[in-house]
Design an enzyme around this catalytic site. Structure first.
Site, PDB file in Angstrom:
ATOM      1  CB  SER A 147      -0.867   0.003   1.272  1.00  0.00           C
ATOM      2  OG  SER A 147      -1.487   1.258   1.430  1.00  0.00           O
ATOM      3  CE1 TYR A 160      -4.086  -2.211   5.295  1.00  0.00           C
ATOM      4  CE2 TYR A 160      -3.225  -0.039   4.751  1.00  0.00           C
ATOM      5  CZ  TYR A 160      -3.806  -1.233   4.357  1.00  0.00           C
ATOM      6  OH  TYR A 160      -4.090  -1.445   3.030  1.00  0.00           O
TER       7      TYR A 160
HETATM    8  N1  LIG Z   1      -8.983  -0.702  -0.812  1.00  0.00           N
HETATM    9  C1  LIG Z   1      -7.939   0.098  -0.950  1.00  0.00           C
HETATM   10  O1  LIG Z   1      -8.097   1.272  -1.252  1.00  0.00           O
HETATM   11  C2  LIG Z   1      -6.559  -0.437  -0.740  1.00  0.00           C
HETATM   12  C3  LIG Z   1      -5.453   0.425  -0.869  1.00  0.00           C
HETATM   13  C4  LIG Z   1      -4.168  -0.089  -0.702  1.00  0.00           C
HETATM   14  C5  LIG Z   1      -3.991  -1.435  -0.428  1.00  0.00           C
HETATM   15  N2  LIG Z   1      -5.083  -2.244  -0.296  1.00  0.00           N
HETATM   16  C6  LIG Z   1      -4.846  -3.656  -0.003  1.00  0.00           C
HETATM   17  O2  LIG Z   1      -5.500  -4.437  -0.997  1.00  0.00           O
HETATM   18  C7  LIG Z   1      -5.965  -5.663  -0.435  1.00  0.00           C
HETATM   19  C8  LIG Z   1      -7.457  -5.832  -0.703  1.00  0.00           C
HETATM   20  O3  LIG Z   1      -8.138  -4.741  -0.109  1.00  0.00           O
HETATM   21  P1  LIG Z   1      -9.711  -4.565  -0.258  1.00  0.00           P
HETATM   22  O4  LIG Z   1      -9.991  -3.135  -0.030  1.00  0.00           O
HETATM   23  O5  LIG Z   1     -10.191  -5.219  -1.506  1.00  0.00           O
HETATM   24  O6  LIG Z   1     -10.225  -5.381   1.030  1.00  0.00           O
HETATM   25  P2  LIG Z   1     -11.651  -6.066   1.317  1.00  0.00           P
HETATM   26  O7  LIG Z   1     -11.840  -6.004   2.793  1.00  0.00           O
HETATM   27  O8  LIG Z   1     -12.695  -5.465   0.469  1.00  0.00           O
HETATM   28  O9  LIG Z   1     -11.424  -7.577   0.867  1.00  0.00           O
HETATM   29  C9  LIG Z   1     -10.478  -8.380   1.527  1.00  0.00           C
HETATM   30  C10 LIG Z   1     -10.763  -9.846   1.278  1.00  0.00           C
HETATM   31  O10 LIG Z   1      -9.816 -10.593   2.064  1.00  0.00           O
HETATM   32  C11 LIG Z   1     -10.515 -11.639   2.742  1.00  0.00           C
HETATM   33  N3  LIG Z   1      -9.805 -11.979   3.987  1.00  0.00           N
HETATM   34  C12 LIG Z   1      -9.682 -11.234   5.106  1.00  0.00           C
HETATM   35  N4  LIG Z   1      -9.012 -11.925   6.061  1.00  0.00           N
HETATM   36  C13 LIG Z   1      -8.698 -13.123   5.507  1.00  0.00           C
HETATM   37  C14 LIG Z   1      -8.024 -14.272   5.985  1.00  0.00           C
HETATM   38  N5  LIG Z   1      -7.539 -14.324   7.244  1.00  0.00           N
HETATM   39  N6  LIG Z   1      -7.868 -15.334   5.153  1.00  0.00           N
HETATM   40  C15 LIG Z   1      -8.374 -15.283   3.889  1.00  0.00           C
HETATM   41  N7  LIG Z   1      -9.033 -14.232   3.380  1.00  0.00           N
HETATM   42  C16 LIG Z   1      -9.194 -13.162   4.192  1.00  0.00           C
HETATM   43  C17 LIG Z   1     -11.913 -11.077   3.018  1.00  0.00           C
HETATM   44  O11 LIG Z   1     -12.851 -12.121   3.254  1.00  0.00           O
HETATM   45  C18 LIG Z   1     -12.163 -10.299   1.721  1.00  0.00           C
HETATM   46  O12 LIG Z   1     -12.755 -11.110   0.728  1.00  0.00           O
HETATM   47  C19 LIG Z   1      -5.607  -5.611   1.050  1.00  0.00           C
HETATM   48  O13 LIG Z   1      -4.379  -6.277   1.258  1.00  0.00           O
HETATM   49  C20 LIG Z   1      -5.451  -4.126   1.303  1.00  0.00           C
HETATM   50  O14 LIG Z   1      -4.601  -3.863   2.403  1.00  0.00           O
HETATM   51  C21 LIG Z   1      -6.345  -1.775  -0.440  1.00  0.00           C
END
Ligand SMILES: NC(=O)c1ccc[n+]([C@@H]2O[C@H](COP(=O)([O-])OP(=O)(O)OC[C@H]3O[C@@H](n4cnc5c(N)ncnc54)[C@H](O)[C@@H]3O)[C@@H](O)[C@H]2O)c1
Length: 266
Positions: A147, A160
């Protein structure tokens, strides 16, 4: 969604693929011809009837669950071409609640363990299990979801950010270890994007508190600090990951690609 790359014959694992960014990556990989394994705590019902998508219930923070998921993938497909370590969790928390009004938004030991377990230990467990097979194959690619917060730090998101900074270092180190086995390790660092379930109202409320902002103004403030003037699209992130997981990116390893519309720090 148009097909713009040929991934036929490839087997790609996406952890946390049931919703948010992961769901968009699964659809993009699948529409470009790959067989996609969704390793998540829960399934996405739109994937259930798709023979090119194989759901395996998996908790990335649990070694037995991860090892069992990898075994099921090998049993079904006989190989692993790519792993996207996408599963992640976030809880906006201050190191110390200096406003003195919401002690629940001060980083607790339980919050710390929860985020480190999924975001950091989960990446380690999945990468180790996949790399054991990839070393035998002498091929593979691991993409780690970092991120922008992991590169720059983020007010209200220290834990985080720390996990995402760790992921960035794993990427560089594992690329050095696994390069001789023809395995690439690459990171992706998104910034502010279209909302996903991770950025739900409760998360926005917590983040607004940690930053001393009105919860209704957090997102408009965000948009002011993105030079390109808009949040990233989940499909834009998915396209980048699809490219990095493909053989078209065959010499890219040991680096993390920022996808942020030119936003750097705030
Ligand atoms: N959304 C953003 O703007 C953003 C920005 C930078 C980085 N990220 C990173 O991108 C990735 C996805 O983010 P997102 O916003 O789509 O998140 P989200 O919460 O929408 O989806 C995350 C998914 O991971 C699954 N998950 C959570 N814990 C788990 C576990 N212990 N085992 C297996 N699956 C598990 C959840 O069930 C879900 O389907 C993350 O690593 C997040 O840190 C997101």
């Amino acid at each position: 969604m148009e097909k713009w790359m040929d991934l036929s014959g490839k087997v790609m694992i996406v952890t946390g693929g049931s919703q948010g960014i992961g769901e968009h990556v699964v659809k993009t990989l699948r529409n470009n011809g790959a067989a996609v394994v969704v390793a998540d705590l829960r399934n996405n019902e739109t994937f259930e009837k798709d023979e090119n998508i194989f759901f395996v219930e998996c908790n990335v923070a649990d070694k037995k669950s991860v090892d069992s998921m990898m075994e099921q993938v090998i049993k079904k497909y006989g190989k692993i071409d790519g792993l996207l370590n996408n599963a992640g969790v976030s809880r906006p928390r201050l190191l110390v609640d200096f406003y003195g009004k919401r002690p629940e938004y001060e980083l607790s030991e339980e919050d710390f363990d929860f985020m480190v377990n999924v975001n950091q230990k989960g990446v380690f467990l999945c990468s180790q299990a996949a790399a054991r097979y990839m070393i035998k194959q002498k091929s593979g690619v691991i993409v780690n979801m970092s991120s922008e917060a992991g590169m720059q730090g983020s007010k209200g998101q220290s834990c985080y950010s720390g996990t995402k900074g760790a992921v960035l270092s794993y990427t560089m180190s594992w690329a050095k270890e696994l390069g001789p086995y023809n395995i690439r390790v690459v990171g992706v660092a998104p910034s502010i994007n279209e909302r996903t379930p991770m950025n739900n109202d409760a998360a926005f409320e917590a983040l607004a508190y940690t930053r001393g902002q009105d919860k209704n103004n957090v997102s408009s403030d965000y948009e002011k600090v993105i030079p390109m003037g808009r949040p990233g699209k989940l499909d834009e992130i998915a396209d980048l990951i699809c490219y990095l997981m493909s053989d078209r990116a065959s010499y890219i390893s040991g680096t993390t690609v920022n996808i942020s519309g030119a936003k750097s720090t705030r």
